[in-house]
Scaffold this motif. Sequence first.
Motif, PDB file in Angstrom:
ATOM      1  N   ASN A   1      44.008  47.427  51.618  1.00 36.54           N
ATOM      2  CA  ASN A   1      43.365  47.294  50.316  1.00 36.54           C
ATOM      3  C   ASN A   1      42.200  46.295  50.407  1.00 36.54           C
ATOM      4  N   ASP A   2      41.795  45.694  49.282  1.00 37.42           N
ATOM      5  CA  ASP A   2      40.724  44.698  49.307  1.00 37.42           C
ATOM      6  C   ASP A   2      41.155  43.459  48.534  1.00 37.42           C
ATOM      7  N   ALA A   3      40.294  42.456  48.511  1.00 38.16           N
ATOM      8  CA  ALA A   3      40.686  41.135  48.010  1.00 38.16           C
ATOM      9  C   ALA A   3      41.105  41.144  46.545  1.00 38.16           C
ATOM     10  N   ASP A   4      40.552  42.054  45.750  1.00 37.24           N
ATOM     11  CA  ASP A   4      40.846  42.052  44.322  1.00 37.24           C
ATOM     12  C   ASP A   4      42.241  42.546  43.994  1.00 37.24           C
ATOM     13  N   PHE A   5      42.915  43.185  44.952  1.00 44.63           N
ATOM     14  CA  PHE A   5      44.275  43.641  44.660  1.00 44.63           C
ATOM     15  C   PHE A   5      45.183  42.464  44.347  1.00 44.63           C
ATOM     16  N   GLU A   6      45.089  41.429  45.171  1.00 43.89           N
ATOM     17  CA  GLU A   6      45.951  40.262  44.979  1.00 43.89           C
ATOM     18  C   GLU A   6      45.438  39.351  43.864  1.00 43.89           C
ATOM     19  N   GLN A   7      44.138  39.352  43.629  1.00 44.35           N
ATOM     20  CA  GLN A   7      43.544  38.435  42.651  1.00 44.35           C
ATOM     21  C   GLN A   7      42.427  39.158  41.902  1.00 44.35           C
ATOM     22  N   PRO A   8      42.800  40.061  40.986  1.00 41.98           N
ATOM     23  CA  PRO A   8      41.796  40.923  40.335  1.00 41.98           C
ATOM     24  C   PRO A   8      40.746  40.175  39.538  1.00 41.98           C
ATOM     25  N   GLU A   9      41.071  38.958  39.102  1.00 36.22           N
ATOM     26  CA  GLU A   9      40.104  38.213  38.303  1.00 36.22           C
ATOM     27  C   GLU A   9      38.875  37.809  39.121  1.00 36.22           C
ATOM     28  N   LEU A  10      38.962  37.894  40.453  1.00 40.11           N
ATOM     29  CA  LEU A  10      37.788  37.618  41.278  1.00 40.11           C
ATOM     30  C   LEU A  10      36.672  38.627  41.000  1.00 40.11           C
ATOM     31  N   ASP A  11      37.074  39.861  40.721  1.00 39.91           N
ATOM     32  CA  ASP A  11      36.144  40.946  40.380  1.00 39.91           C
ATOM     33  C   ASP A  11      35.048  41.112  41.434  1.00 39.91           C
ATOM     34  N   THR A  12      35.390  40.857  42.676  1.00 39.75           N
ATOM     35  CA  THR A  12      34.434  41.044  43.765  1.00 39.75           C
ATOM     36  C   THR A  12      34.295  42.514  44.128  1.00 39.75           C
ATOM     37  N   PHE A  13      35.396  43.237  44.008  1.00 40.38           N
ATOM     38  CA  PHE A  13      35.412  44.661  44.338  1.00 40.38           C
ATOM     39  C   PHE A  13      35.831  45.491  43.125  1.00 40.38           C
ATOM     40  N   GLY A  14      35.404  45.062  41.948  1.00 39.87           N
ATOM     41  CA  GLY A  14      35.683  45.842  40.742  1.00 39.87           C
ATOM     42  C   GLY A  14      37.048  45.612  40.148  1.00 39.87           C
TER      43      GLY A  14
ATOM     44  N   THR B   1      38.264  50.050  46.038  1.00 42.32           N
ATOM     45  CA  THR B   1      37.031  50.701  46.455  1.00 42.32           C
ATOM     46  C   THR B   1      37.279  51.357  47.817  1.00 42.32           C
ATOM     47  N   TYR B   2      36.272  52.043  48.336  1.00 38.90           N
ATOM     48  CA  TYR B   2      36.447  52.658  49.650  1.00 38.90           C
ATOM     49  C   TYR B   2      36.689  51.597  50.720  1.00 38.90           C
ATOM     50  N   TYR B   3      36.240  50.389  50.483  1.00 35.22           N
ATOM     51  CA  TYR B   3      36.453  49.309  51.451  1.00 35.22           C
ATOM     52  C   TYR B   3      37.941  48.999  51.652  1.00 35.22           C
ATOM     53  N   GLY B   4      38.766  49.391  50.710  1.00 33.03           N
ATOM     54  CA  GLY B   4      40.200  49.124  50.831  1.00 33.03           C
ATOM     55  C   GLY B   4      40.969  50.190  51.575  1.00 33.03           C
ATOM     56  N   ARG B   5      40.337  51.316  51.847  1.00 31.98           N
ATOM     57  CA  ARG B   5      41.030  52.427  52.492  1.00 31.98           C
ATOM     58  C   ARG B   5      41.203  52.183  53.987  1.00 31.98           C
ATOM     59  N   TRP B   6      42.325  52.677  54.526  1.00 31.39           N
ATOM     60  CA  TRP B   6      42.583  52.520  55.957  1.00 31.39           C
ATOM     61  C   TRP B   6      41.497  53.202  56.790  1.00 31.39           C
ATOM     62  N   THR B   7      40.952  54.292  56.298  1.00 29.31           N
ATOM     63  CA  THR B   7      39.891  54.973  57.039  1.00 29.31           C
ATOM     64  C   THR B   7      38.691  54.055  57.248  1.00 29.31           C
TER      65      THR B   7
ATOM     66  N   PRO C   1      27.374  44.278  52.392  1.00 28.43           N
ATOM     67  CA  PRO C   1      26.215  43.450  52.043  1.00 28.43           C
ATOM     68  C   PRO C   1      25.871  43.464  50.561  1.00 28.43           C
ATOM     69  N   GLU C   2      26.047  44.639  49.914  1.00 29.07           N
ATOM     70  CA  GLU C   2      25.691  44.731  48.494  1.00 29.07           C
ATOM     71  C   GLU C   2      26.608  43.891  47.606  1.00 29.07           C
ATOM     72  N   ARG C   3      27.743  43.470  48.158  1.00 31.22           N
ATOM     73  CA  ARG C   3      28.663  42.608  47.424  1.00 31.22           C
ATOM     74  C   ARG C   3      28.670  41.193  47.994  1.00 31.22           C
ATOM     75  N   GLN C   4      27.712  40.912  48.855  1.00 31.11           N
ATOM     76  CA  GLN C   4      27.613  39.614  49.526  1.00 31.11           C
ATOM     77  C   GLN C   4      28.953  39.245  50.196  1.00 31.11           C
ATOM     78  N   TRP C   5      29.487  40.216  50.918  1.00 31.42           N
ATOM     79  CA  TRP C   5      30.808  40.027  51.527  1.00 31.42           C
ATOM     80  C   TRP C   5      30.738  40.409  52.999  1.00 31.42           C
ATOM     81  N   ASP C   6      31.180  39.491  53.867  1.00 34.96           N
ATOM     82  CA  ASP C   6      31.200  39.762  55.297  1.00 34.96           C
ATOM     83  C   ASP C   6      32.391  39.047  55.906  1.00 34.96           C
ATOM     84  N   ASP C   7      33.430  39.810  56.247  1.00 33.83           N
ATOM     85  CA  ASP C   7      34.624  39.208  56.842  1.00 33.83           C
ATOM     86  C   ASP C   7      34.421  38.847  58.304  1.00 33.83           C
TER      87      ASP C   7
END
Length: 548
Positions: A163-176, A181-187, A141-147
């Motif tokens: 991983n998260d969306a910025d791995f493939e397209q870092p210029e989006l800068d949605t996840f830094g 971020t922790y959102y990209g971890r399998w856990t 929610p803090e990143r206005q992101w809901d899959d």
Amino acid sequence: MRLSVSAAALAAALMMSSPVLAQQAPTFDTARLSEHARILSDDSFQGRGIGTPAEEMVVKYLSEQYAAAGFQPGGPNGQWTQDVTLNRFTASNIQAQLKVGDEAIPLTPGEQIVVSTRLPGDHVMLMDTPLVFVGYGIDAPERQWDDFKDVDVRGKILVVLVNDADFEQPELDTFGGRAMTYYGRWTYKYEEAARQGAAGVIIVHETAPASYGWATVTNSWSGPQFDIVRQNAAAERVPMEAWIQRDVAVDLFQRAGQDFEALKVAARSRDFRPVELEGASFSGMFDVATSQITTRNVLARLEGTTHPDETILYTAHWDHIGVGAPDAEGDTIFNGAVDNATGTAGLLEIARAFGAGPRPERSIVMISFTAEESGLLGSEFYASNPVYPLATTVGGFNADAMNVYGRTARYGITGYGQSDFDERIGAKVEAQGREIQPDANPASGGYFRSDHFPLAKRGVPMTYGGSTGDFRDEPIAQREATRSEYGRSRYHQAADEWSADWDLTGQVEDLQVLYEVGLDLANSRDWPAWKPGSEFAPAREATAAERQ
């Protein structure tokens, strides 16, 4: 109470060294480091599997070595150990298949899919369960992101990207940007799926965003899985946790009338909505042997002279994968020499250095964690049940898979920008003629993959890093090739074995940095601080009144 200092003032202060301390600066001996690692990764230690007879050998060796260094037992009730109770789950008789329309597609465990669970029970059966692609499977929610949007995925199996969306397209800068971020971890993927009420999760393995190959997946997830004991496991764990090969996912999507690559692109947008794979389902069944084991963290303490209730931590995990399926050479023992006999050896030698010098004002605690390879469980348990209050834990240093290839020009800080440990370490590194490299591979999510993380997320400033960059000594090309080959062919594999040819001069430089920064803190009234914007700062600030 001092919670922060300017970078310039901090660097200047750290560059000033006491003549007394300078005379007593320790020498970290490569022969001792190598011998510790050789012993701990010997075949007789059976890959240092937790809950095995080998664990007793590890605990005995570490406690004896810490005692020889001049440390006292640091665990509860004057013991060397802290008991960590875990549930152990062993899946067997695994059958798995995809179905699209009337066509069944059998999946071979280990080759195309790995399947496990961390939910207590005797058997898992999922029959013709619908499949839903949920992109990266993130609700932030803090990143206005809901899959997930408003789509009900209860009782379904989620297919997610690693991983998260910025791995493939870092210029989006949605996840830094390209810094996981922790959102990209399998856990996280598994945890969020449980919150959504899913029946299971299938993570699509891709080597680049995962930062490891399929062999690492099979070696890490095909054996017994472990978890801390949970009061409400049914709400926190899904019945099935799985990974599949990318090619299997591409074929599945095509059969279901979807384009895998096109959906990957769509998943990078905040507007993405879950996509049900029409006509596709998954069936899987396997037996589960569920039991409890007690494994152990090993703790050693050197009591401070003036402020003994303020604690500086040095941490490293002693465990590895244990014994598994034979590799191409027939080797079944995952010795874990680099990962993490080297870090464990490093802690023993830092303890020796502290034990040989004047007693510091603050207490020094070494923690050799268990169950890191099972999901940071030993450190998670300690952070949830700290022997020394987290509010008055000054900060800490984590050592994991240290440099065995020679001296390098840079020191990489994983999670650079999080705390003023950056400047504290930077001053020592520069004094060695090296440079700081901010997070050599932030896309791999290293800050969330080692034992400092459970402490950091509870507010304790922790730092983690080590040698990186170009080598300083010849033969440079050979050293680089050996380092690359480890990541490609030895990491989490039976080939991670001790070698008499290791060059530990780079590890010595790293240990000197960790020791000196810790010594400075131990004889000061400084409290390392999180930097503005760090997600860990609020947890630390909540306990500010407990530090003086």
